[in-house]
Design a protein around this motif. Sequence first.
Motif, mmCIF file in Angstrom:
data_model
loop_
_atom_site.group_PDB
_atom_site.id
_atom_site.type_symbol
_atom_site.label_atom_id
_atom_site.label_comp_id
_atom_site.label_asym_id
_atom_site.label_seq_id
_atom_site.Cartn_x
_atom_site.Cartn_y
_atom_site.Cartn_z
ATOM 1 N N ALA A 37 32.079 54.199 9.372
ATOM 2 C CA ALA A 37 31.505 53.766 10.648
ATOM 3 C C ALA A 37 30.182 53.036 10.434
ATOM 4 N N ALA A 38 29.360 53.542 9.520
ATOM 5 C CA ALA A 38 28.077 52.889 9.247
ATOM 6 C C ALA A 38 28.282 51.520 8.617
ATOM 7 N N LEU A 39 29.225 51.423 7.709
ATOM 8 C CA LEU A 39 29.494 50.134 7.065
ATOM 9 C C LEU A 39 29.999 49.100 8.074
ATOM 10 N N ARG A 40 30.722 49.549 9.058
ATOM 11 C CA ARG A 40 31.267 48.625 10.061
ATOM 12 C C ARG A 40 30.207 48.193 11.073
ATOM 13 N N ASP A 41 29.208 49.050 11.300
ATOM 14 C CA ASP A 41 28.199 48.794 12.333
ATOM 15 C C ASP A 41 26.969 48.134 11.709
ATOM 16 N N HIS A 42 27.106 46.844 11.379
ATOM 17 C CA HIS A 42 26.007 46.151 10.703
ATOM 18 C C HIS A 42 24.822 45.888 11.627
ATOM 19 N N GLU A 43 25.036 45.994 12.929
ATOM 20 C CA GLU A 43 23.922 45.782 13.859
ATOM 21 C C GLU A 43 22.981 46.985 13.867
ATOM 22 N N THR A 44 23.524 48.173 13.696
ATOM 23 C CA THR A 44 22.699 49.384 13.658
ATOM 24 C C THR A 44 22.192 49.653 12.247
ATOM 25 N N TYR A 45 23.092 49.535 11.274
ATOM 26 C CA TYR A 45 22.755 49.807 9.877
ATOM 27 C C TYR A 45 22.658 48.464 9.149
ATOM 28 N N CYS A 46 21.469 47.906 9.150
ATOM 29 C CA CYS A 46 21.304 46.538 8.671
ATOM 30 C C CYS A 46 21.184 46.493 7.148
ATOM 31 N N SER A 47 21.522 45.337 6.597
ATOM 32 C CA SER A 47 21.422 45.096 5.160
ATOM 33 C C SER A 47 20.247 44.201 4.811
ATOM 34 N N GLY A 48 19.725 43.481 5.791
ATOM 35 C CA GLY A 48 18.664 42.517 5.535
ATOM 36 C C GLY A 48 17.354 43.134 5.080
ATOM 37 N N ARG A 49 17.207 44.436 5.263
ATOM 38 C CA ARG A 49 16.000 45.116 4.784
ATOM 39 C C ARG A 49 16.237 45.758 3.414
ATOM 40 N N GLY A 50 17.333 45.347 2.774
ATOM 41 C CA GLY A 50 17.632 45.811 1.426
ATOM 42 C C GLY A 50 18.713 46.864 1.405
ATOM 43 N N VAL A 51 19.628 46.770 0.442
ATOM 44 C CA VAL A 51 20.690 47.766 0.306
ATOM 45 C C VAL A 51 20.346 48.765 -0.800
ATOM 46 N N LYS A 99 8.769 46.515 4.383
ATOM 47 C CA LYS A 99 7.528 47.199 4.041
ATOM 48 C C LYS A 99 7.010 46.838 2.655
ATOM 49 N N GLU A 100 7.863 46.253 1.813
ATOM 50 C CA GLU A 100 7.423 45.886 0.470
ATOM 51 C C GLU A 100 8.122 44.610 0.017
ATOM 52 N N GLU A 101 7.478 43.919 -0.880
ATOM 53 C CA GLU A 101 7.996 42.642 -1.377
ATOM 54 C C GLU A 101 9.215 42.888 -2.263
ATOM 55 N N PRO A 102 10.323 42.191 -1.994
ATOM 56 C CA PRO A 102 11.493 42.345 -2.856
ATOM 57 C C PRO A 102 11.166 41.962 -4.299
ATOM 58 N N TRP A 103 11.805 42.632 -5.253
ATOM 59 C CA TRP A 103 11.537 42.363 -6.672
ATOM 60 C C TRP A 103 12.073 41.000 -7.093
ATOM 61 N N ARG A 104 13.005 40.438 -6.307
ATOM 62 C CA ARG A 104 13.540 39.093 -6.520
ATOM 63 C C ARG A 104 13.957 38.568 -5.152
ATOM 64 N N PRO A 105 14.204 37.268 -5.002
ATOM 65 C CA PRO A 105 14.683 36.776 -3.712
ATOM 66 C C PRO A 105 15.951 37.523 -3.305
ATOM 67 N N PRO A 106 16.003 38.076 -2.101
ATOM 68 C CA PRO A 106 17.173 38.858 -1.694
ATOM 69 C C PRO A 106 18.457 38.041 -1.717
ATOM 70 N N SER A 107 19.561 38.729 -1.956
ATOM 71 C CA SER A 107 20.870 38.084 -1.903
ATOM 72 C C SER A 107 21.121 37.544 -0.504
ATOM 73 N N LEU A 108 21.655 36.338 -0.424
ATOM 74 C CA LEU A 108 21.974 35.728 0.863
ATOM 75 C C LEU A 108 23.284 36.251 1.429
ATOM 76 N N LEU A 109 23.916 37.162 0.718
ATOM 77 C CA LEU A 109 25.167 37.772 1.167
ATOM 78 C C LEU A 109 24.992 39.276 1.358
ATOM 79 N N LEU A 110 24.718 39.973 0.271
ATOM 80 C CA LEU A 110 24.620 41.426 0.293
ATOM 81 C C LEU A 110 23.421 41.918 1.067
ATOM 82 N N GLU A 111 22.319 41.165 1.033
ATOM 83 C CA GLU A 111 21.067 41.595 1.663
ATOM 84 C C GLU A 111 20.666 40.652 2.799
ATOM 85 N N ALA A 112 21.659 40.208 3.556
ATOM 86 C CA ALA A 112 21.408 39.323 4.701
ATOM 87 C C ALA A 112 22.244 39.794 5.885
ATOM 88 N N ASP A 113 21.730 39.598 7.067
ATOM 89 C CA ASP A 113 22.436 39.938 8.298
ATOM 90 C C ASP A 113 22.794 38.661 9.044
#
Length: 408
Positions: free
Chosen positions: A65-79, A86-100
């Motif tokens: 259910a959490a995986l399906r509900d991307h609006e509530t459980y977002c990936s853009g703040r890091g997986v 709250k902190e700088e990503p160690w590398r540019p975030p993935s445009l797929l895995l870490e994007a909403d």
Amino acid sequence: MERASTQAEPQALARGCPTLPVDPFDEAFLADPYAHHESIRDAGPVVWLERIGAFGMARYAQVQAALRDHETYCSGRGVGLADFAKEEPWRPPSLLLEADPPLHDRTRGLMNRIVSLKALKALRPTWAAHAEALADELLEKRRFDAVADLGEAYPMRVFPDAIGVPAEGREQLLVYAAATFNAFGPRNAVFERGNAIAGDAVAWVAQACKRENLAPGGWGRAVYEAADTGECTSEEAERLVRSFLSAGVDTTVNGISHMILALATHPDQWERLRAEPGLAKRAFEESLRWDSTVQTFFRTTARDVTVEGTSIPEGSKVLLFLAAANRDPRRWEAPDRYDLSRATSGHVGFGFGIHQCLGQMVARFEGELVLEALIPRVREIRLAGEPERRLNNTLHAIASLPVEIEPA
């Protein structure tokens, strides 16, 4: 590991969420996660993991259910454990895995068009020939390491050519992928050991993803051609090619290795597969459920949400135990057994919803071709030694799998 804390902790304690002292990134846990999953599932649909300062879900219903509900459980703040708000990503975030959405929809649509079923079918004759040649080589050896000689060897023969990366230095892909998945956990000793040897691999990948270093006709160059038509920017194209390299290697390597482990330890299922070769696809899918390469991923709540009576505040990290969900007896009968009679539809070995693994089609394609090559050639697969695990903060990886095969 230094204990984490978030604004969610007092909420968790006050609202009665079960609190567990388990550290899912402890080396003993990483070495044998399945020994701990039952206690996490049985504790409740939602738990508080005090050692990392995050909520956790390990039951199938809540994880899916959490995986399906991307609006509530977002990936853009890091997986991973880090919160990009709250902190700088160690590398540019993935445009797929870490994007909403909407960014994710644009980039995923582009990549799905490049790695389409039509594109894979065009590669089948070449990839099948490589699988058959490798199977013949393994038959000559009879005894070999199913990780180095098959799980790693086959993807490395076919996948880098599909992307079009330079031939020299391709072995760095294995190191890079492992380091990428390690970084989704805390900066613990496992991360530090992997990071210490990853410098050359990170540098190689940075160069390999540039347009001028990618071969014409490959999937990597196709991403830049999409940039030329305005579907993405050149900077985005470079990051998307990098996503190919992180998503298409370690998951496939360990997926194939786990499949061989499953068949070696369940000889009745190998016998059935030889009698019914049409079960090859199911054999790979069941191995993904039985021993999920990707064990966990984080999400961050984008709003306050209540799950089975537990209130999870906005901005909370939630660790989703994918592998525990795939062996949840509430969803699967006799879940610890590898069984080709099982309907595997719905497993979360590649995630679920819009953020499913980019490399899943490639992994499935390679796994099926490996089996199609082995089934008519091999009568028996058996362990020739104890499997050796390679610790990783996200992956359940195999370092070595000694096996012996008998020709058909």
